[in-house]
Design a protein around this motif. Structure first.
Motif, PDB file in Angstrom:
ATOM      1  N   HIS A 338      19.979 -10.140   4.171  1.00 14.66           N
ATOM      2  CA  HIS A 338      20.310  -8.838   4.759  1.00 14.66           C
ATOM      3  C   HIS A 338      19.175  -7.843   4.493  1.00 14.66           C
ATOM      4  O   HIS A 338      18.881  -7.522   3.347  1.00 14.66           O
ATOM      5  CB  HIS A 338      21.617  -8.325   4.159  1.00 14.66           C
ATOM      6  N   GLU A 339      18.576  -7.350   5.593  1.00 15.47           N
ATOM      7  CA  GLU A 339      17.421  -6.447   5.456  1.00 15.47           C
ATOM      8  C   GLU A 339      17.833  -5.120   4.829  1.00 15.47           C
ATOM      9  O   GLU A 339      17.012  -4.402   4.280  1.00 15.47           O
ATOM     10  CB  GLU A 339      16.794  -6.166   6.831  1.00 15.47           C
ATOM     11  N   GLU A 340      19.117  -4.776   4.971  1.00 18.69           N
ATOM     12  CA  GLU A 340      19.583  -3.476   4.460  1.00 18.69           C
ATOM     13  C   GLU A 340      20.466  -3.636   3.220  1.00 18.69           C
ATOM     14  O   GLU A 340      21.318  -2.780   2.967  1.00 18.69           O
ATOM     15  CB  GLU A 340      20.354  -2.752   5.559  1.00 18.69           C
ATOM     16  N   LYS A 354       9.659 -11.354  -0.271  1.00 22.73           N
ATOM     17  CA  LYS A 354      10.090 -12.170   0.865  1.00 22.73           C
ATOM     18  C   LYS A 354      10.076 -13.645   0.476  1.00 22.73           C
ATOM     19  O   LYS A 354       9.090 -14.139  -0.067  1.00 22.73           O
ATOM     20  CB  LYS A 354       9.129 -11.940   2.044  1.00 22.73           C
ATOM     21  N   PHE A 363      15.259 -12.007   1.211  1.00 23.26           N
ATOM     22  CA  PHE A 363      14.545 -11.155   0.264  1.00 23.26           C
ATOM     23  C   PHE A 363      15.148 -11.354  -1.107  1.00 23.26           C
ATOM     24  O   PHE A 363      16.367 -11.481  -1.241  1.00 23.26           O
ATOM     25  CB  PHE A 363      14.654  -9.682   0.661  1.00 23.26           C
TER      26      PHE A 363
END
Ligand SMILES: C[S@@+](CC[C@H](N)C(=O)[O-])C[C@H]1O[C@@H](n2cnc3c(N)ncnc32)[C@H](O)[C@@H]1O
Length: 368
Positions: A338-340, A354, A363
């Motif tokens: 999840h990028e957020e 990464k 991440f």
């Protein structure tokens, strides 16, 4: 004899694999994308297979060349001394992949490489055909933008197959990736590791392996051990050396929690198979009751795409934010695609690294 070797790895773990290779005394180590090359003899091949915790396999590099036509490729393949690797009766098969290259037909490439080996072996051994009744040799190739690498795999089953995970829950993390994260969290000495979403127990077991210096390949066999070119006593000696270096005195404990009772049972079973059950404690507990008093949290919470809906995963990240202190005294290392993640968790990571879990970009959110 010295070999040029390559250890493929998860993208993002190259530096960790490089460090492992330095520790076992490999020479000429060079990290590129998803692969670390090095040099060594048979003893190093045995050592690397038995001890590397974060690499996917150990391969002998047979050829690296550039070719845009089959005739160019055949000319380069003719240079490979196949008889140095494959005995008179031994079997061999070829697999590989081609991307962004003129030579794009994988079946034709397989046939070309196989034919080159057969012709050379028949000539060298004075045969009209190869019997292929002996130990299997897996030849592998990759072609990327016309750059060709041909390898001989020495591992057989991937190095992530430690032998302890007979059963697995819905979404286990790969053992090699778990071990890499443990390295990035700098867990090498005494202390405590906690995984509040322990699933099948991979992170806990790999942590114990790391701190107690238990070589992950101790209890399995490797393809190259069956080859006529190698010496079983070297592999035996390397196993004994690795066994003698296990740190039984390490002051280290691993704690796992999961809200699924079957996962609790699974973690216990796998820890038993791994021979480290005395260091692992597991409890059936929901994250909403979690409290970190000491130790380091390393975890891969549900991802959304695979276990729960993304919204459900986001709700869990909020709960995690409430339950984890995630500071210097209570470090936490969380892997998520999840990028957020930080937005839902409610705290910005000190470092975000990464990593690829197979093809999935993830991440590692690092709080320490
Ligand atoms: C991605 S898996 C972890 C896999 C684990 N690292 C392994 O290698 O097997 C996530 C785990 O979180 C557990 N889980 C889901 N929701 C939970 C909650 N609210 N509290 C505690 N555990 C939960 C699931 O049962 C599952 O085992």
């Amino acid at each position: 004899m010295e070999y040029n070797l390559a250890a493929p790895c998860h993208f993002g773990l190259e530096s960790v694999v490089k460090f492992e290779l330095q520790r076992i005394g490999a020479k000429d180590i060079n990290a590129t994308d998803g692969r670390v090359t090095f040099c060594g003899d048979e003893q190093m091949i045995a050592k690397a297979n038995i001890r590397l915790a974060t690499a996917e396999r150990v391969r002998i590099i047979l050829l690296e060349c550039y070719a845009e036509s089959f005739s160019e490729l055949i000319e380069s393949l003719d240079e490979i001394p196949w008889e140095d690797y494959i005995g008179r009766d031994e079997a061999f098969q070829v697999k590989g992949s081609s991307l962004d290259s003129t030579l794009s037909s994988v079946p034709r490439l397989q046939a070309t490489i196989k034919k080159s080996a057969v012709l050379r072996l028949c000539e060298k051994y004075g045969m009209t055909s190869c019997p292929e009744t002996g130990a299997m040799h897996q030849i592998e190739f990759t072609i990327r933008k016309n750059a060709i690498s041909v390898y001989l795999d020495t591992s057989g089953e991937g190095l992530h197959k430690r032998g302890y995970r007979r059963n697995s829950n819905a979404a286990p993390i790969k053992e090699t990736l778990a071990s890499g994260i443990i390295d990035l969290a700098r867990i090498r000495k005494a202390g405590t590791v906690i995984d509040p979403f322990c699933g099948s127990g991979t992170i806990l077991i790999e942590s114990v392996f790391k701190v107690c210096n238990i070589a992950p390949g101790l209890n399995r066999r490797f393809a190259a051990e069956r080859w006529g070119m190698f010496h079983p006593e070297i592999w035996q000696k390397e196993r004994e050396a690795a066994k003698s270096e296990i740190n039984k005195e390490a002051d280290f404990k691993a704690f796992g929690f999961d809200n699924d009772p079957e996962c609790v049972e699974l973690t216990l079973q796998n820890s038993k198979i791994a021979g480290i059950i005395n260091r692992v404690t597991v409890k059936n507990e929901d994250i909403k009751h979690f409290k970190q008093t000491d130790g380091v949290v390393i975890t891969n919470p549900p991802y959304g795409e695979r276990l729960l809906e993304i919204r459900e995963a986001e709700k869990l990240y909020r709960v995690m934010g409430e339950r984890f202190a995630a500071d210097r005294d209570h470090p936490a290392f969380i892997i998520s695609p999840h990028e957020e993640f930080e937005k839902f968790f409610g705290k910005k990571a000190i470092k975000k690294r990464k990593l690829y879990n197979g093809m999935m970009k993830c991440f590692l959110y690092m709080y320490y």
